[in-house]
Design an enzyme around this catalytic site. Structure first.
Site, PDB file in Angstrom:
ATOM      1  N   HIS A   1       0.883  -1.320  -0.044  1.00 27.66           N
ATOM      2  CA  HIS A   1      -0.039   0.092  -0.038  1.00 27.66           C
ATOM      3  C   HIS A   1       0.899   1.206  -0.114  1.00 27.66           C
ATOM      4  O   HIS A   1       2.227   1.219   0.188  1.00 27.66           O
ATOM      5  CB  HIS A   1      -0.997  -0.034   1.248  1.00 27.66           C
ATOM      6  CG  HIS A   1      -0.422   0.139   2.414  1.00 27.66           C
ATOM      7  ND1 HIS A   1       0.268   1.251   3.111  1.00 27.66           N
ATOM      8  CD2 HIS A   1      -0.145  -1.163   3.253  1.00 27.66           C
ATOM      9  CE1 HIS A   1       0.704   0.836   4.371  1.00 27.66           C
ATOM     10  NE2 HIS A   1       0.432  -0.429   4.536  1.00 27.66           N
TER      11      HIS A   1
ATOM     12  N   CYS B   1       3.234  -4.763   7.024  1.00 26.55           N
ATOM     13  CA  CYS B   1       3.191  -4.413   5.231  1.00 26.55           C
ATOM     14  C   CYS B   1       4.025  -3.838   4.533  1.00 26.55           C
ATOM     15  O   CYS B   1       5.092  -3.411   5.194  1.00 26.55           O
ATOM     16  CB  CYS B   1       1.664  -3.394   5.295  1.00 26.55           C
ATOM     17  SG  CYS B   1       0.290  -4.261   5.846  1.00 26.55           S
TER      18      CYS B   1
END
Length: 443
Positions: free
Chosen positions: A222, A238
């Site tokens: 992301h 992440c």
């Protein structure tokens, strides 16, 4: 008390950096969640050297080619930081700091030569889809057109490590909302910074504008609202990209694209008639395996050299492994050393303004602000102001001298409430007291 002393307690929980507690603290402050279009130039104009432009992200890839890019250099301007230069030139914070170990990342001098290591040995992995090398915090995407696109990334910090293995992109979400995991709720409650259950799309969302969930449950690729954490171990596992880079990747990949995550700190490849070694220190989780990893690297070099009856300079190999600066370096006898490589680096033009470089608005007598004193000297004040300006979101700050003492003044702020919030952020992030200053009319 010197700021570096104040921050010592952060170093035990943050990744080791060549710049000590300043970088360790900044890493913790930035911790967050688990068609080619750029506002900046994707090719850099060269002011001297053997080429007119230097590519930083997209490279044509011939069969069997193991290395792409070129070593470049740029002269800084006053008030530049290594973070500013890294982002503009397609690098992460660690990329640029380990390549320039003698420079102060938050307080560069005017006309300071800075190496730009926009040269990369490709990981040993199938060239299909996305390959992420955790060791150098860099992503390589192989579309089906004999190219490779490469981007710096932020990854999971120690204790929240990004997992290894083969997975795939299972969805694509523009303007995503973030449902905060319970583990992150608990962490923020302990810090006195509770989060809502869901953070909607917008500037406060740590996912940024684009998210691509992976087959590893709970892990995503992301964007970020804290872009100066790219190139560090800052996330809860992440994989984060600069906002401008994740937009490119989002437009290129499709659901089902394979994603292979590896940890390869030592990379070797032939380029033309020279054998190169690129070295990075292993991440904390793998640091105990470093002797084996280095032995594997030497075996790989020996095999590659034998293929062309070449002679490896093993003394130089040891130096490159110990230096671990991420710069691909020749390791054959009589190959150029780092000094020669730096001298031959292509000199690129620094643009009038670096992409994403923070701007500090004018502070007037009618504005709310805060003052941070008790600093050791001018360098501490300059570094603190730079770090405040690179937070996400930014706390606008500048270095100020008063009666021979250097302070940092942050603002302008719109109200007494916003000023109290900013003072609390500075206290919780830097363990420094920030004194609110009322507008002149309110005093």
């Amino acid at each position: 008390m010197a700021l570096s002393v104040k921050f010592e307690h952060y170093a035990a929980t943050a990744a080791v950096s060549p710049h000590g507690c300043w970088a360790a603290l900044f890493l913790l402050v930035l911790s967050g969640c688990q068609s080619w279009t750029f506002t900046r130039d994707s090719e850099l104009l060269v002011s001297s050297g053997k080429a007119e432009t230097v590519e930083t992200h997209a490279f044509a890839l011939a069969e069997g080619q193991g290395m792409v890019g070129t070593l470049a250099a740029v002269d800084s301007q006053r008030d530049d930081t290594l973070s500013d230069l890294a982002r503009h030139f397609g690098l992460g914070f660690t990329d640029i700091t380990i390549a320039n170990p003698g420079l102060e990342p938050w307080a560069l001098a005017d006309n300071q030569p800075v190496l730009l290591p926009v040269q990369f040995i490709l990981p040993e992995a199938p060239r299909k889809g996305v390959v992420l090398n955790l060791a150098n915090m860099r992503m390589f995407y192989y579309p089906r057109d004999q190219r490779v696109l490469t981007f710096p990334v932020g990854i999971g910090r120690d204790g929240w490590n990004t997992p290894l293995g083969l997975t795939k992109i299972v969805a694509k979400k523009a303007n995503p909302a973030w449902t905060v995991p319970q583990s992150i709720h608990r962490e923020h409650r302990l810090l006195g910074d509770p989060l809502p259950k869901v953070i909607p799309s917008g500037p406060d969302n740590p996912l940024g504008n684009y998210a691509m969930p992976l087959g590893f449950t709970g892990y995503l690729i992301h964007g970020t609202n804290k872009p100066y954490g790219i190139g560090m171990q800052v996330s809860h596992g992440c994989v984060q990209l600069y906002p401008e880079d994740v937009e490119v990747l989002f437009g290129q990949v499709s659901v089902g694209t394979p994603v292979r995550i590896v940890h390869q700190p030592y990379l070797a490849a032939w380029d033309r008639d020279m054998l190169y070694l690129e070295a990075h220190g292993p991440l904390e989780k793998w640091r105990g395996q470093d002797k084996k990893l280095q032995a594997d690297a030497r075996a790989r070099l020996k095999k590659l050299a034998e293929e062309k009856n070449a002679v490896v300079d093993w003394v130089r190999v040891d130096a490159v492994l110990n230096r671990a600066d991420g710069i691909p370096t020749p390791v054959l006898l009589d190959g150029p050393d780092l000094v020669a490589l730096a001298a031959d680096a292509l000199k690129v033009r620094r643009p009038e303004r670096l992409y994403g470089q923070p701007e500090v608005g004018e502070l007037t007598d009618g504005d709310w602000s805060v003052v941070i004193g008790s600093l050791e000297g001018e360098m501490d004040a300059q570094k603190l102001a730079a770090m405040l300006n690179h937070l996400g979101p930014q706390i606008p700050a500048r270095k100020v001298e008063k009666d021979g003492v250097f302070q940092v003044v942050a603002g302008p702020f719109k109200s007494a409430k916003e000023t109290r919030i900013m003072a609390k952020r500075i206290k919780s992030s830097f363990d420094l007291e920030a004194t609110p200053i009322k507008p002149l009319a309110n005093r």
